[in-house]
Design a protein around this motif. Structure first.
Motif, PDB file in Angstrom:
ATOM      1  N   SER A 194       0.890  -1.606  -0.048  1.00  0.00           N
ATOM      2  CA  SER A 194      -0.226   0.035   0.116  1.00  0.00           C
ATOM      3  C   SER A 194       1.143   1.593  -0.078  1.00  0.00           C
ATOM      4  CB  SER A 194      -1.021  -0.023   1.172  1.00  0.00           C
ATOM      5  OG  SER A 194      -1.714  -0.884   0.760  1.00  0.00           O
ATOM      6  N   PRO A 195      -0.089   1.921  -0.735  1.00  0.00           N
ATOM      7  CA  PRO A 195       1.325   3.539  -0.716  1.00  0.00           C
ATOM      8  C   PRO A 195       1.553   4.225   0.388  1.00  0.00           C
ATOM      9  CG  PRO A 195      -0.951   3.831  -1.813  1.00  0.00           C
ATOM     10  CD  PRO A 195      -0.754   2.316  -1.538  1.00  0.00           C
ATOM     11  N   ASP A 196       2.241   4.743   1.048  1.00  0.00           N
ATOM     12  CA  ASP A 196       2.612   5.267   2.196  1.00  0.00           C
ATOM     13  C   ASP A 196       2.093   6.916   2.588  1.00  0.00           C
ATOM     14  OD1 ASP A 196       3.607   6.540   5.081  1.00  0.00           O
ATOM     15  OD2 ASP A 196       5.500   6.702   4.015  1.00  0.00           O
ATOM     16  N   LEU A 197       0.516   6.544   3.482  1.00  0.00           N
ATOM     17  CA  LEU A 197      -0.780   7.419   3.455  1.00  0.00           C
ATOM     18  C   LEU A 197      -0.085   8.623   4.171  1.00  0.00           C
ATOM     19  CD1 LEU A 197      -2.914   8.994   2.584  1.00  0.00           C
ATOM     20  CD2 LEU A 197      -3.745   7.483   3.691  1.00  0.00           C
ATOM     21  N   PHE A 198       0.695   7.792   5.180  1.00  0.00           N
ATOM     22  CA  PHE A 198       0.746   9.229   6.244  1.00  0.00           C
ATOM     23  C   PHE A 198       2.096   9.647   5.524  1.00  0.00           C
ATOM     24  CE2 PHE A 198       3.817   9.449  10.122  1.00  0.00           C
ATOM     25  CZ  PHE A 198       3.020  10.586  10.686  1.00  0.00           C
ATOM     26  N   SER A 199       2.962   9.501   5.134  1.00  0.00           N
ATOM     27  CA  SER A 199       3.970  10.530   4.518  1.00  0.00           C
ATOM     28  C   SER A 199       3.119  11.498   3.739  1.00  0.00           C
ATOM     29  CB  SER A 199       5.058   9.797   3.263  1.00  0.00           C
ATOM     30  OG  SER A 199       5.605   8.955   3.973  1.00  0.00           O
ATOM     31  N   GLY A 200       2.166  10.864   3.183  1.00  0.00           N
ATOM     32  CA  GLY A 200       0.998  11.993   2.333  1.00  0.00           C
ATOM     33  C   GLY A 200       0.381  13.224   2.895  1.00  0.00           C
ATOM     34  N   LEU A 252       7.589   7.215  -0.338  1.00  0.00           N
ATOM     35  CA  LEU A 252       5.941   7.892  -1.228  1.00  0.00           C
ATOM     36  C   LEU A 252       7.206   8.521  -2.390  1.00  0.00           C
ATOM     37  CD1 LEU A 252       3.470   8.618  -1.438  1.00  0.00           C
ATOM     38  CD2 LEU A 252       3.871  10.667  -0.465  1.00  0.00           C
ATOM     39  N   ILE A 253       8.141   8.618  -2.217  1.00  0.00           N
ATOM     40  CA  ILE A 253       9.269   9.542  -3.036  1.00  0.00           C
ATOM     41  C   ILE A 253      10.835   8.491  -3.180  1.00  0.00           C
ATOM     42  CG2 ILE A 253       9.977  11.664  -4.018  1.00  0.00           C
ATOM     43  CD1 ILE A 253       7.694  13.584  -2.836  1.00  0.00           C
ATOM     44  N   ASP A 254      10.974   8.566  -4.523  1.00  0.00           N
ATOM     45  CA  ASP A 254      12.793   8.144  -4.013  1.00  0.00           C
ATOM     46  C   ASP A 254      13.385   9.505  -4.159  1.00  0.00           C
ATOM     47  OD1 ASP A 254      15.156   6.775  -4.301  1.00  0.00           O
ATOM     48  OD2 ASP A 254      13.793   5.511  -5.320  1.00  0.00           O
ATOM     49  N   LEU A 255      14.410   9.409  -3.550  1.00  0.00           N
ATOM     50  CA  LEU A 255      15.334  11.168  -3.374  1.00  0.00           C
ATOM     51  C   LEU A 255      16.009  11.209  -4.054  1.00  0.00           C
ATOM     52  CD1 LEU A 255      14.544  11.585   0.530  1.00  0.00           C
ATOM     53  CD2 LEU A 255      13.345  12.083  -1.109  1.00  0.00           C
ATOM     54  N   LYS A 256      16.552   9.370  -4.741  1.00  0.00           N
ATOM     55  CA  LYS A 256      17.659   9.422  -5.440  1.00  0.00           C
ATOM     56  C   LYS A 256      17.318  10.396  -7.090  1.00  0.00           C
ATOM     57  CE  LYS A 256      18.422   4.556  -4.045  1.00  0.00           C
ATOM     58  NZ  LYS A 256      18.849   3.509  -3.714  1.00  0.00           N
ATOM     59  N   VAL A 257      15.422  10.177  -7.174  1.00  0.00           N
ATOM     60  CA  VAL A 257      15.250  11.359  -8.353  1.00  0.00           C
ATOM     61  C   VAL A 257      16.354  11.974  -8.190  1.00  0.00           C
ATOM     62  CG1 VAL A 257      13.203  11.808  -7.952  1.00  0.00           C
ATOM     63  CG2 VAL A 257      13.490  10.439  -9.603  1.00  0.00           C
ATOM     64  N   PHE A 258      16.575  13.237  -7.217  1.00  0.00           N
ATOM     65  CA  PHE A 258      17.194  14.536  -7.119  1.00  0.00           C
ATOM     66  C   PHE A 258      17.976  14.632  -7.246  1.00  0.00           C
ATOM     67  CE2 PHE A 258      12.527  14.390  -4.866  1.00  0.00           C
ATOM     68  CZ  PHE A 258      12.133  15.764  -6.148  1.00  0.00           C
ATOM     69  N   SER A 259      19.284  13.606  -7.059  1.00  0.00           N
ATOM     70  CA  SER A 259      20.446  13.822  -7.737  1.00  0.00           C
ATOM     71  C   SER A 259      21.070  14.271  -9.200  1.00  0.00           C
ATOM     72  CB  SER A 259      20.600  12.265  -7.434  1.00  0.00           C
ATOM     73  OG  SER A 259      20.418  11.164  -8.703  1.00  0.00           O
ATOM     74  N   THR A 260      19.823  14.094  -9.462  1.00  0.00           N
ATOM     75  CA  THR A 260      20.486  14.592 -11.168  1.00  0.00           C
ATOM     76  C   THR A 260      19.816  16.653 -11.073  1.00  0.00           C
ATOM     77  OG1 THR A 260      18.995  12.763 -11.993  1.00  0.00           O
ATOM     78  CG2 THR A 260      19.197  14.716 -13.279  1.00  0.00           C
ATOM     79  N   PRO A 261      20.579  17.200 -12.299  1.00  0.00           N
ATOM     80  CA  PRO A 261      20.375  18.751 -11.805  1.00  0.00           C
ATOM     81  C   PRO A 261      19.737  18.886 -12.323  1.00  0.00           C
ATOM     82  CG  PRO A 261      22.726  18.121 -12.011  1.00  0.00           C
ATOM     83  CD  PRO A 261      22.493  16.874 -11.971  1.00  0.00           C
ATOM     84  N   SER A 262      19.081  18.368 -13.743  1.00  0.00           N
ATOM     85  CA  SER A 262      17.629  18.349 -14.541  1.00  0.00           C
ATOM     86  C   SER A 262      16.487  18.558 -13.915  1.00  0.00           C
ATOM     87  CB  SER A 262      17.693  17.967 -15.691  1.00  0.00           C
ATOM     88  OG  SER A 262      17.912  16.364 -15.611  1.00  0.00           O
ATOM     89  N   ILE A 263      16.368  18.118 -12.996  1.00  0.00           N
ATOM     90  CA  ILE A 263      14.973  17.587 -12.399  1.00  0.00           C
ATOM     91  C   ILE A 263      14.671  18.344 -11.596  1.00  0.00           C
ATOM     92  CG2 ILE A 263      16.267  16.090 -10.052  1.00  0.00           C
ATOM     93  CD1 ILE A 263      13.143  14.103 -11.250  1.00  0.00           C
ATOM     94  N   ILE A 264      16.229  18.758 -10.749  1.00  0.00           N
ATOM     95  CA  ILE A 264      15.959  19.687  -9.542  1.00  0.00           C
ATOM     96  C   ILE A 264      15.159  21.051  -9.866  1.00  0.00           C
ATOM     97  CG2 ILE A 264      17.363  20.919  -7.716  1.00  0.00           C
ATOM     98  CD1 ILE A 264      19.138  18.668  -7.567  1.00  0.00           C
TER      99      ILE A 264
END
Length: 470
Positions: A194-200, A252-264
């Motif tokens: 189940s999705p992490d509702l509490f984080s949301g 809920l969100i994989d923070l590794k995705v923010f390692s890319t300057p373009s997405i930041i």
């Protein structure tokens, strides 16, 4: 496309049309709502702030629920909730009931949008057919968002503001019935976490406290303790959220995705774009109705050409622009249009509420800038990242846009009544709008410069790259 597939596409597209429509449709009804409930600008803006914050805060959860429970179940649940909350909003006898209904509408929209898109992508599996279907689906969302102002103004003038919400009820009833019979039961065969509702909930609670704390800054001496409490609450929520995102196996969100300057960069500018455009829709409705004394219908009709211009730009101009310019340069062009529109809007007020200048600002912002910015930032958000993160990166762009819209609008209303005596919107608040666009533009320029420098381009070539935008 078969008849059944076309029917499914129409059902999903109509639902997202209603959801997109409700983002903008309320703006030209604001004076009528203020008149009935006797609320100020800084209170009435909560009708938009609550909607966009809950929409943005739960959008990722809506997408994950669609994966866990199945798009059909999530879609129908969201449509039912949107129907009930639209009915509640339309029948509201108090401002509090209306605000709570709008908040719940935002939650319903967060269920509808990702599940509707999932239904389309699962129905149309062949690549060319899918691209065409997604194009039609996206056009319904764009038309709904673009026509919200004009439709809301006409309905508010001739039927009353309640019908801005009540009109959703029969449309959604039809969507629910058709969805029940036409949409396939697509619940996953294997049980998924189940999705992490509490984080949301932590994310939304933190942003709501941030927005409310910002609201109280205008009365800091009397509300000091409330502001401190909100600040501590935001810090606590964000700390717990960070720990959950870094320690859970299925965050809920994989923070590794923010390692890319373009997405930041894309998400940072998305925040500013949401703050700018939502604030613009809010102030333009007040300027045209309270300062120029136009009816909601007349104000809406005056803005119709710019919705058409936006559709023309998206269909005919944008593809050729993106062939000639890079994604980053296209984003720069869009943000330049936004900044020009913001500056022209300031000029319109300083020139005694000049209608030609107001309409020129709408041409820059609604007609050109928004279409160019949103599309280029959406592409930038998935640039240079692994394919397994495409879904998250795409949804994060929309999420940060709406979160920026909620918080940015709260900041803007702090300055609404500062300065111009007797005016609905101060020049200072319009300057805040322009600052949002300026920061976004500078952010993109810095990213473009660093990106070019990393490829060992000479400074002259970097300037030439920026020059190509113009």
């Amino acid at each position: 496309m078969t008849l059944k597939k076309n029917s499914i596409l129409i059902i999903a597209s109509l639902a997202v049309f209603v959801e997109a429509l409700d983002i903008a449709i309320i703006n030209l009804t604001i004076p009528a709502i203020q008149k009935q409930f006797l609320v100020s600008n800084d209170r009435v803006q909560w009708l938009q702030t609550l909607y966009v914050l809950l929409y943005g805060g739960f959008l990722i959860i809506g997408g994950k629920l669609s994966d866990v429970k199945g798009p059909r179940q999530t879609f129908i649940a969201g449509a039912i909730l949107f129907l009930l909350t639209s009915l509640s909003a339309g029948l509201s006898g108090t401002f509090l009931m209306l605000a709570l209904s709008r908040a719940a509408q935002g939650l319903a929209a967060a269920l509808i949008m990702p599940s509707a898109l999932s239904i389309v992508t699962h129905t149309f599996v062949e690549e060319r057919e899918r691209s065409k279907a997604i194009g039609i689906f996206s056009s319904f969302a764009a038309v709904g968002s673009g026509s919200g102002l004009s439709i809301g103004g006409i309905i508010s003038t001739y039927l009353g503001w309640h019908w801005v919400f009540l009109m959703n009820v029969p449309i959604l009833a039809v969507i629910i019935v058709l969805g029940w019979f036409y949409l396939a039961d697509d619940a996953p065969k294997q049980k998924q976490p189940s999705p992490d509702l509490f984080s949301g909930l932590l994310l939304v609670a933190g942003l709501l406290m941030l927005s409310y704390g910002v609201h109280q800054l205008g009365d800091i001496e009397e509300q000091y303790s409330v502001i401190v409490f909100c600040g501590l609450g935001v810090a606590l929520c964000m700390r717990i959220l960070y720990l959950r995102l870094t320690r859970r196996d299925n965050p809920l969100i994989d923070l590794k995705v923010f390692s890319t300057p373009s997405i930041i960069t894309a998400n940072g500018v998305f925040i500013l774009l949401g703050a700018f455009f939502t604030g613009y829709l809010f102030v333009i409705s007040l300027l045209m109705q309270k300062d120029l004394h136009y009816s909601s219908a007349k104000a809406g009709l005056l803005l119709v050409p710019f919705s058409i211009l936006s559709a023309v730009v998206a269909k005919f101009m944008l593809p050729s622009i993106m062939k000639r310019l890079s994604t980053e340069q296209t984003g720069l062009l869009g943000m330049v249009c936004m900044l020009c529109g913001g500056l022209v809007l300031i000029g319109a007020v300083l020139a005694g509420y000049s209608l030609p200048l107001l309409l020129l600002s709408a041409a820059f912002i609604s007609g050109l800038g928004m279409t160019i910015c949103f599309t280029s930032l959406s592409v930038l958000a998935v640039k240079n990242i692994p394919k397994q993160h495409y879904g998250l990166a795409s949804s994060m762009g929309t999420t940060t846009y709406f979160l920026g819209a909620g918080v940015g609008l709260s900041i803007l209303t702090l300055f609404m009544d500062k300065g111009n005596a007797g005016a609905s919107v101060s020049v200072l608040s319009l300057a805040i709008l322009a600052v949002y666009a300026l920061i976004g533009l500078l952010w993109l320029i810095i990213y473009q410069t660093k990106n070019a420098a990393s490829k060992a381009e000479a400074p002259l070539e970097v300037l030439q790259s920026l020059h190509d935008v113009f």
